[in-house]
Design a protein around this motif. Structure first.
Motif, mmCIF file in Angstrom:
data_model
loop_
_atom_site.group_PDB
_atom_site.id
_atom_site.type_symbol
_atom_site.label_atom_id
_atom_site.label_comp_id
_atom_site.label_asym_id
_atom_site.label_seq_id
_atom_site.Cartn_x
_atom_site.Cartn_y
_atom_site.Cartn_z
ATOM 1 N N THR A 224 0.822 -1.208 0.000
ATOM 2 C CA THR A 224 0.000 0.000 0.000
ATOM 3 C C THR A 224 0.858 1.261 0.000
ATOM 4 O OG1 THR A 224 -1.465 -1.247 1.433
ATOM 5 C CG2 THR A 224 -1.912 1.100 1.251
ATOM 6 N N MET A 225 1.800 1.324 0.942
ATOM 7 C CA MET A 225 2.573 2.558 1.108
ATOM 8 C C MET A 225 3.642 2.722 0.037
ATOM 9 S SD MET A 225 1.091 4.050 3.425
ATOM 10 C CE MET A 225 2.152 5.458 3.658
ATOM 11 N N GLU B 3 10.693 -5.149 -4.748
ATOM 12 C CA GLU B 3 9.706 -5.961 -4.024
ATOM 13 C C GLU B 3 10.151 -7.418 -4.162
ATOM 14 O OE1 GLU B 3 6.534 -5.658 -2.248
ATOM 15 O OE2 GLU B 3 6.894 -7.821 -2.192
ATOM 16 N N GLN C 147 3.363 -9.616 -5.876
ATOM 17 C CA GLN C 147 3.264 -8.186 -5.529
ATOM 18 C C GLN C 147 4.010 -7.333 -6.556
ATOM 19 O OE1 GLN C 147 0.889 -7.431 -3.459
ATOM 20 N NE2 GLN C 147 2.043 -6.446 -1.822
ATOM 21 N N PHE D 121 6.879 -4.693 5.723
ATOM 22 C CA PHE D 121 5.939 -4.878 6.836
ATOM 23 C C PHE D 121 6.450 -4.224 8.126
ATOM 24 C CE2 PHE D 121 5.450 -9.058 4.494
ATOM 25 C CZ PHE D 121 4.293 -8.684 3.833
ATOM 26 N N GLU D 122 5.496 -3.873 8.995
ATOM 27 C CA GLU D 122 5.860 -3.246 10.274
ATOM 28 C C GLU D 122 6.354 -4.341 11.234
ATOM 29 O OE1 GLU D 122 6.163 -0.176 10.659
ATOM 30 O OE2 GLU D 122 5.566 0.546 12.632
ATOM 31 N N LYS E 243 12.742 -5.350 9.354
ATOM 32 C CA LYS E 243 13.313 -4.039 8.994
ATOM 33 C C LYS E 243 14.819 -4.024 9.296
ATOM 34 C CE LYS E 243 9.068 -1.265 9.360
ATOM 35 N NZ LYS E 243 8.733 -0.760 8.042
ATOM 36 N N ASN F 154 9.800 4.112 6.444
ATOM 37 C CA ASN F 154 8.425 4.612 6.517
ATOM 38 C C ASN F 154 7.680 3.982 7.700
ATOM 39 O OD1 ASN F 154 6.066 5.983 5.489
ATOM 40 N ND2 ASN F 154 5.337 4.001 4.786
ATOM 41 N N SER G 66 5.645 3.167 10.956
ATOM 42 C CA SER G 66 4.584 3.964 11.584
ATOM 43 C C SER G 66 4.929 4.341 13.009
ATOM 44 C CB SER G 66 3.286 3.164 11.644
ATOM 45 O OG SER G 66 2.938 2.709 10.390
ATOM 46 N N PHE H 27 5.190 8.608 5.777
ATOM 47 C CA PHE H 27 4.135 9.085 4.877
ATOM 48 C C PHE H 27 2.780 8.603 5.393
ATOM 49 C CE2 PHE H 27 7.943 9.007 2.340
ATOM 50 C CZ PHE H 27 7.804 10.016 1.402
HETATM 51 N N1 NAD Z 1 -0.789 1.220 5.580
HETATM 52 C C1 NAD Z 1 -0.729 2.396 6.150
HETATM 53 O O1 NAD Z 1 -1.728 3.107 6.287
HETATM 54 C C2 NAD Z 1 0.602 2.930 6.622
HETATM 55 C C3 NAD Z 1 0.729 4.306 6.868
HETATM 56 C C4 NAD Z 1 1.968 4.809 7.224
HETATM 57 C C5 NAD Z 1 3.059 3.947 7.373
HETATM 58 N N2 NAD Z 1 2.879 2.609 7.164
HETATM 59 C C6 NAD Z 1 4.065 1.753 7.315
HETATM 60 O O2 NAD Z 1 4.582 1.469 6.020
HETATM 61 C C7 NAD Z 1 5.184 0.194 6.000
HETATM 62 C C8 NAD Z 1 4.536 -0.647 4.922
HETATM 63 O O3 NAD Z 1 3.161 -0.728 5.183
HETATM 64 P P1 NAD Z 1 2.138 -1.197 4.066
HETATM 65 O O4 NAD Z 1 0.783 -0.913 4.607
HETATM 66 O O5 NAD Z 1 2.533 -0.646 2.741
HETATM 67 O O6 NAD Z 1 2.398 -2.772 4.089
HETATM 68 P P2 NAD Z 1 1.999 -3.832 2.996
HETATM 69 O O7 NAD Z 1 1.773 -5.092 3.721
HETATM 70 O O8 NAD Z 1 0.895 -3.324 2.137
HETATM 71 O O9 NAD Z 1 3.302 -3.934 2.083
HETATM 72 C C9 NAD Z 1 4.549 -4.348 2.522
HETATM 73 C C10 NAD Z 1 5.292 -4.888 1.313
HETATM 74 O O10 NAD Z 1 6.640 -5.138 1.640
HETATM 75 C C11 NAD Z 1 7.044 -6.303 0.929
HETATM 76 N N3 NAD Z 1 8.244 -6.857 1.532
HETATM 77 C C12 NAD Z 1 8.352 -7.582 2.657
HETATM 78 N N4 NAD Z 1 9.632 -7.876 2.888
HETATM 79 C C13 NAD Z 1 10.348 -7.329 1.899
HETATM 80 C C14 NAD Z 1 11.743 -7.265 1.585
HETATM 81 N N5 NAD Z 1 12.633 -7.846 2.361
HETATM 82 N N6 NAD Z 1 12.124 -6.610 0.491
HETATM 83 C C15 NAD Z 1 11.219 -6.007 -0.312
HETATM 84 N N7 NAD Z 1 9.895 -6.039 -0.068
HETATM 85 C C16 NAD Z 1 9.474 -6.687 1.022
HETATM 86 C C17 NAD Z 1 5.840 -7.198 1.035
HETATM 87 O O11 NAD Z 1 5.868 -8.222 0.072
HETATM 88 C C18 NAD Z 1 4.723 -6.211 0.794
HETATM 89 O O12 NAD Z 1 4.421 -6.071 -0.576
HETATM 90 C C19 NAD Z 1 5.014 -0.373 7.403
HETATM 91 O O13 NAD Z 1 6.153 -0.080 8.140
HETATM 92 C C20 NAD Z 1 3.813 0.405 7.928
HETATM 93 O O14 NAD Z 1 3.783 0.479 9.329
HETATM 94 C C21 NAD Z 1 1.696 2.083 6.783
#
Ligand code: NAD
Ligand code: HSC
Length: 711
Positions: free
Chosen positions: A299-300, A319, A324, A372-373, A378, A398, A400, A422
């Protein structure tokens, strides 16, 4: 002030001078009155041109003067006098003509603008209406329909838009002289013209009123704008002006106008960041980024790639999951195209290349991680990045709310690690929290702040603590909402109260939209829930509500699964409907825990949700995680849907009265002693003890208290 000069021949040139935007201060208004008089008295002058110094016509009334007594010649009679003179007066517009600036131009007999000039009546965004005749002259010139749109939204457009509405003539060279003498002025005085209205004028006005009430719930100014335009459509000019004045007076004295003007200035205050270390724009050089990488295309990540590319930055998008990656390489270019179109971007956006190999980021200058969070994941990614990137590459996360310093610790250059937090959707939402850890270098912070600015974000520098500023304050807010459900409220009741206050979405609708699993994962990571954790209502020594965990365990993750606190038409559905399942679930939960549902008044719902959030804001200021109340307020207005006409949580606290907030927190904490978030913060107590100074004085007070170790 305004200067007077005679151009060769018979043209008098009046130049507004009040840097940086030639706002119509008392001195400028006096200058205009004096110089227009001089031009009228000079028999050799046959026409007058008004322009602004330094390529800017005028940014409108001087907003800083609104807080004090009105001095100098008033704007309305001044513009009226210009319109009435018998020598032609032209406005030569470069740069901006906004608010009172455009109203001044509408009082002139001619308007000529540079092709790149930006014009509009943004008063509604300051809680006002165009009160110097704009609400009456503009519709007479461009028609009621177009004027309604411009005035109720405050939207700004370039001169080609306004030339198509016959508001002005456009020229592409620098405006140095304009000659318009020798033509009849009768038809050039806008106040003498009828207001062109469509045949279904009543229905247009009714529909617009419904639209503005829906769009900006509880906001007074958009409604007053429609009322002023109703007057323009139905009354003679003089009576319309009286209506405009009455409406303006009401708005001017409203708390909403003060809140919106505060929001205008706080946005500018946060741009001038400074850290407790003393680092700021003045002493920290930002690097200009042209190549960046984003890791994780969920998503982000997708939104961040688009935001960077729109700024003209080349992006390597990485990715690891094949599915994905394939999806992102389809979706991201389409998102980019759509957004570029929406912003009418002529320049080609930055190039995006997709990859499944982290090695491909080795040439970039800055990386934003968005996996992922999950701290261990990370850490693994940051270890990998520090080994493949060139020395000197900025590494950003990024996250949270996870610890930026722990991420920095596994890299070769901890000084080059910052958070770039973000908000979803990242290419649309205006807020960016730039998180500095104890080891983040001023250069890294400056670069992230600068990059945010280039992306059109309101970037706010915040300290490194769990949840940073926005999410840290959100926690007690969500917590109170869950406790209210335990005690007898329904999700709809809570949401209605918050939406009535002005949030576009109540807390439960918002949680359904963001995905309930986001918080669930964070609570699992914090050891608050998950296998092996006992299902009690007290965890880690404080009251805990397992309600949201149980909703997730039932497979209800919000809009994405078609069910959450509400039900939707299906997965991805947008329209929330109340769900009988939730009511049964809540009843069973209360019965299991021996809770008796009570009727909860809307005031209690609002106080407990908002005051718990505000209290955490005071704790954040006390801990120096935000530089001042303006930073917190900008975060909430731009990232969390806090109604702008309430200024932001900290401004709102000041408007309610700090004494009252303290008293209500004490009351609620007395009733819920096991909820530490309701215990009033020391800073709040200290502010009340010194007589509740206005919000603009808190920063100074906090700094002084810190020096004397009172906080
Ligand atoms: N969703 C929100 O509203 C939001 C808002 C602000 C910040 N965040 C933060 O942004 C980050 C991502 O959140 P999201 O909602 O986009 O998660 P998400 O689950 O939609 O996407 C995470 C992506 O990371 C990929 N991934 C995992 N391990 C990886 C690696 N080693 N190398 C490359 N890609 C890898 C996964 O396959 C997945 O596509 C988190 O830290 C979250 O806390 C999320
Ligand atoms: C009884 C009374 C009767 C009144 C009648 C009503 C009259 C009228 O209808 C009301 C108005 O006009 S309402 C007004 C309607 N007009 C508007 O709403 C326009 C508001 N302004 C803007 O939108 C943007 O500033 C611009 C697009 C002009 C420039 O953008 P940019 O290039 O990105 O620059 P930037 O960083 O944004 O600003 C630079 C500096 O200028 C400062 N400043 C700016 N405008 C000011 C003002 N009007 N005033 C004072 N200051 C103003 C700004 O704070 C900053 O100061 P700092 O100390 O350096 O931080």
């Amino acid at each position: 002030m305004a200067t007077y000069s005679r151009l060769p021949g018979s043209v008098a040139l009046i130049t507004l001078q009040n840097p940086p935007v030639n706002a119509l201060s008392a001195a400028v208004r006096q200058g205009i009155v004096d110089t227009v008089q001089r031009a009228l008295k000079d028999p050799k002058v046959t026409s007058v041109v008004i322009c602004g110094q330094n390529g800017k016509f005028c940014g409108g009334a001087d907003i800083r003067e609104f807080a004090g007594p009105m001095l100098g010649p008033p704007l309305v009679p001044m513009i009226h006098a210009i319109e009435a003179v018998d020598k032609p007066v032209a406005a030569a517009i470069e740069g901006v003509a906004l608010g009172g600036g455009l109203e001044l131009a509408l009082g002139c007999h001619y308007r000529i603008a540079h092709s790149k000039a930006l014009l509009g009546l943004p008063e509604v965004t300051l809680g006002l209406l165009p009160g110097a005749g704009g609400s009456q002259r503009l519709p007479r010139l461009i028609g009621l329909t177009a004027a309604l749109d411009l005035i109720t939204t405050g939207r700004q457009h370039d001169s080609s838009f306004f030339s198509s509405l016959h508001l002005l003539c456009v020229c592409s060279q620098s405006i140095s002289s304009v000659c318009v003498s020798g033509q009849s002025l009768d038809s050039r005085r806008l106040s003498t013209l009828p207001c062109p209205c469509p045949p279904d004028v009543d229905s247009l006005l009714d529909k617009t009123m419904v639209k503005v009430r829906q769009r900006s719930r509880g906001a007074l100014a958009p409604v007053a704008c429609v009322q002023a335009l109703m007057a323009a459509a139905s009354l003679p000019y003089t009576q319309g002006m009286e209506k405009e004045r009455d409406l303006l007076t009401t708005l001017f004295n409203s708390g909403q106008a003060r809140a919106l003007q505060y929001a205008f200035f706080s946005q500018r205050v946060v741009g001038k960041w400074s850290l407790p270390s003393g680092a700021s724009w003045d002493n920290s050089a930002a690097r200009t980024i042209s190549k960046a990488a984003v890791i994780g295309l969920g998503t982000m990540g997708r939104g961040i790639v688009v935001a960077l590319a729109l700024t003209g930055i080349s992006v390597v998008a990485v990715e690891t999951q094949e599915k994905q990656l394939a999806e992102a390489s389809q979706v991201v270019p389409a998102m980019l195209q759509r957004e570029a179109g929406r912003r009418s971007l002529a320049t080609p956006p930055g190039v995006i290349s997709f990859s499944s190999n982290l090695q491909d980021v080795c040439e970039v200058e800055l990386v934003i991680e968005a996996v992922f969070e999950d701290m261990s994941l990370k850490l693994q990614v940051f270890r990998h990045l520090t080994s493949v990137c060139r020395p000197g590459t900025l590494l950003c996360s990024n996250t949270s709310g996870l610890d930026i310093d722990r991420l920095a610790a596994v890299t070769q250059s901890p000084g080059l690690v910052v958070g770039m937090h973000f908000f979803a959707p990242a290419h649309v939402m205006k807020l960016l929290e730039v998180v500095y850890g104890p080891r983040s270098s001023p250069e890294a912070v400056a670069t992230a702040m600068q990059l945010g600015k280039r992306m059109g974000k309101v970037s706010v520098a915040v300290g490194n603590c769990p949840g940073f500023v926005g999410n840290r304050m959100l926690k007690p807010y969500l917590e109170q909402a869950n406790f209210l459900l335990e005690e007898g409220a329904t999700p709809q009741q809570v949401d209605e109260v918050l939406e009535e206050f002005g949030f576009p979405m109540g807390v439960f609708r918002m949680s359904d939209l963001s995905g309930l699993d986001v918080g669930w994962r964070i609570r699992k990571e914090a050891g608050l829930t998950g296998p092996g954790v006992e299902s009690t209502r007290t965890r880690q020594g404080r009251r805990y509500s397992p309600l949201p965990d149980q909703v997730c365990e039932a497979g209800r993750l919000g809009q994405k699964t078609g069910r959450g606190w509400y039900q939707y038409d299906g997965p991805g559905g947008r329209v929330a409907r109340s769900d009988h399942w939730v009511n049964i679930f809540l009843e069973a939960y209360r019965a299991e825990h021996g809770l008796v549902a009570r009727s909860i008044a809307p005031e209690e719902i609002l106080e407990r949700c908002l005051y718990a959030l505000i209290n955490e804001g005071f704790n954040i200021l006390q801990d120096a995680m935000a530089a001042g109340p303006e930073d917190i307020d900008a975060i909430y207005v731009f990232g969390y849907g806090w109604p702008r006409h309430h200024g932001g949580p900290m401004f709102h606290a000041g408007q309610v009265g700090l004494g009252r907030i303290l008293e209500r927190l004490q009351h609620h904490h007395h009733n819920h002693p096991d909820v530490p978030h309701l215990k009033p913060s020391t800073l709040l107590r200290r502010l009340v003890a010194v007589g509740s100074p206005p919000v603009q004085k808190w920063r100074e007070f906090i700094n002084k208290e810190r020096v004397h170790s009172q906080l």
